[in-house]
Design an enzyme around this catalytic site. Structure first.
Site, PDB file in Angstrom:
ATOM      1  N   ASP A  56       0.817  -1.221   0.000  1.00 48.01           N
ATOM      2  CA  ASP A  56       0.000   0.000   0.000  1.00 48.01           C
ATOM      3  C   ASP A  56       0.845   1.262   0.000  1.00 48.01           C
ATOM      4  O   ASP A  56       0.398   2.320  -0.431  1.00 48.01           O
ATOM      5  CB  ASP A  56      -0.940   0.008   1.205  1.00 48.01           C
ATOM      6  CG  ASP A  56      -1.980  -1.077   1.047  1.00 48.01           C
ATOM      7  OD1 ASP A  56      -1.666  -2.231   1.379  1.00 48.01           O
ATOM      8  OD2 ASP A  56      -3.065  -0.775   0.530  1.00 48.01           O
ATOM      9  N   ASN A  64       1.981  -3.092   4.168  1.00 49.96           N
ATOM     10  CA  ASN A  64       0.987  -3.925   3.470  1.00 49.96           C
ATOM     11  C   ASN A  64       0.006  -4.469   4.512  1.00 49.96           C
ATOM     12  O   ASN A  64       0.126  -4.184   5.714  1.00 49.96           O
ATOM     13  CB  ASN A  64       1.681  -5.059   2.703  1.00 49.96           C
ATOM     14  CG  ASN A  64       0.725  -5.773   1.748  1.00 49.96           C
ATOM     15  OD1 ASN A  64      -0.043  -5.121   1.021  1.00 49.96           O
ATOM     16  ND2 ASN A  64       0.730  -7.083   1.740  1.00 49.96           N
TER      17      ASN A  64
HETATM   18  O1  MRU Z   1      -7.470  -3.251   3.064  1.00 46.79           O
HETATM   19  P1  MRU Z   1      -7.206  -3.598   1.631  1.00 46.79           P
HETATM   20  O2  MRU Z   1      -7.925  -4.816   1.162  1.00 46.79           O
HETATM   21  O3  MRU Z   1      -7.392  -2.403   0.726  1.00 46.79           O
HETATM   22  O4  MRU Z   1      -5.651  -3.948   1.615  1.00 46.79           O
HETATM   23  C1  MRU Z   1      -5.072  -4.353   0.401  1.00 46.79           C
HETATM   24  C2  MRU Z   1      -3.650  -4.737   0.531  1.00 46.79           C
HETATM   25  O5  MRU Z   1      -3.063  -4.662   1.595  1.00 46.79           O
HETATM   26  C3  MRU Z   1      -2.944  -5.129  -0.724  1.00 46.79           C
HETATM   27  O6  MRU Z   1      -1.980  -6.099  -0.476  1.00 46.79           O
HETATM   28  C4  MRU Z   1      -2.271  -3.884  -1.319  1.00 46.79           C
HETATM   29  O7  MRU Z   1      -3.182  -2.851  -1.449  1.00 46.79           O
HETATM   30  C5  MRU Z   1      -1.646  -4.153  -2.629  1.00 46.79           C
HETATM   31  S1  MRU Z   1      -2.867  -4.390  -3.875  1.00 46.79           S
HETATM   32  C6  MRU Z   1      -2.103  -4.502  -5.365  1.00 46.79           C
END
Ligand code: MRU
Length: 361
Positions: free
Chosen positions: A251, A261
């Site tokens: 993220d 992440n």
């Molecule tokens: O809370 P989320 O589902 O938005 O979290 C998503 C993640 O942590 C993913 O691993 C990250 O965004 C990478 S997506 C290509």
């Protein structure tokens, strides 16, 4: 099956409702910055790149809404507005604010809003209608670019994997988390496309279950062999020699290479280090935040305690117990074997290497 996580349809943004997958596959429709922000906040759409793409469409939708409510009416000269229209400016600013407040951790959201603002600000001399159309074109471009980037990352990442490989992933960094193809799952798709014999182990990813619900579903659709484990089984699988590599998404990456992440990623990275297993992070350049010194400075979203109490309306936790729900964690750069970007692979990332990478982009 090509998974269309977001699509433009009849002047509106449609997004797959990821809260109810895989039991149901349904699109919800969005027509303003406020509604898109709510879609992001409530996790209809999630995953860093997908959030960025949705926010870009949120800005474009707001511009279209403010100048007459649809692509078609906006393009008619009847509803042309003066460039100095105060209502348009105030409405757009409010749209940017509400979108920026939707989720705090994924930097792609802020990257995308900055890019859309740049387009808007470069067109202050133009009529609102022209601006709205240009913003929509930019959102379409961010969408298309995201898929191109994921395919490039996929090719670089696939080269890191051997011909027979068992990979472990955490959360969902797939087509559902992007405009298409995926980052970590894009690497798996590219490896399969290149003829590698790849199988995937996916952590269920408590508490929102992105692994069990989304990654498992995506890999099944793709016919890539996949096995589901609970988060606390990863160490055992590694200790038995059943994992050859870990690939996850991210993220936000700080300028020193620290990786934020989904909660639980740090635990997997420590285990991979202990077992001498490479830990790769698929990371588009838009996810690197050079304004952030280290992972400790990245805002970590705290989500509702209800997510930990149980799932949906069924609660199993002892009533009244104190609950924590940080949604992300920080993996220090020293545990990262390499970042896989659309410009190539960065081994053992650090500030110097990230500066050099971004300078050439
Ligand atoms: O809370 P989320 O589902 O938005 O979290 C998503 C993640 O942590 C993913 O691993 C990250 O965004 C990478 S997506 C290509």
């Amino acid at each position: 099956m090509k998974i269309e996580t977001l699509r433009w349809s009849n002047g509106k943004l449609e997004m797959v409702d990821q809260r109810i997958l895989p039991a149901s596959f349904e699109y919800l429709s969005y027509d303003s910055a406020e509604s898109v922000a709510e879609g992001i906040r409530s996790m209809v759409v999630r995953g860093a790149p997908a959030i960025g793409v949705a926010a870009a469409y949120g800005v474009a939708l707001e511009a279209l809404r403010l100048c007459g409510n649809s692509e078609d009416t906006c393009s008619s000269t009847l509803l042309s507005q003066d460039k100095a229209d105060n209502r348009f400016k105030v409405g757009m600013e409010a749209g940017f604010i509400i979108l920026a407040q939707s989720r705090p951790t994924a930097v792609n959201l802020f990257w995308s809003l900055k890019r859309m603002r740049g387009v808007w600000e470069s067109m202050k001399e133009q009529s609102n209608i022209i601006v709205a159309q240009r913003l929509l074109a930019e959102a379409h471009e961010i969408f298309a670019e995201d898929i191109r980037i994921n395919k490039a990352m996929g090719r670089y990442g696939a080269e890191l994997l051997s011909d027979d490989v068992r990979v472990l992933t955490h959360c969902n960094a797939g087509a559902l988390a992007t405009a298409g193809w995926g980052t970590a799952l894009g690497v798996f798709r590219s490896a399969a496309e290149a003829g590698k014999n790849i199988s995937v182990i996916v952590d269920e990813t408590r508490p929102f279950l992105q692994g069990a619900r989304l990654t498992a579903w995506e890999m099944l659709q793709e016919k890539i062999p996949v096995a589901l484990i609970t988060d606390n089984m990863a160490g055992f699988m590694m200790s038995r020699g059943e994992v050859d590599a870990v690939v996850v998404g991210t993220d936000r990456v700080a300028s020193n290479g620290d990786v934020v992440n989904k909660i639980g990623t740090y635990m997997v990275a420590v285990l991979a280090y202990r077992h001498n297993i490479p830990f790769y992070v698929a990371c588009p350049l838009s996810t690197i935040d050079m304004d952030i010194v280290s992972g400790a400075d990245i805002p970590i979203e705290e989500r509702s305690v209800d997510e930990v109490k149980g799932f949906r309306e069924y609660h199993w936790a002892a009533e009244g117990v104190k609950i924590h729900n940080p949604s992300f964690d920080v993996t220090p750069a020293e545990l990262v074997t390499a970042l896989i970007t659309e410009k190539g692979v960065v081994q053992k990332p650090n500030r110097e290497k990230l500066c050099a990478l971004l300078a050439t982009s």
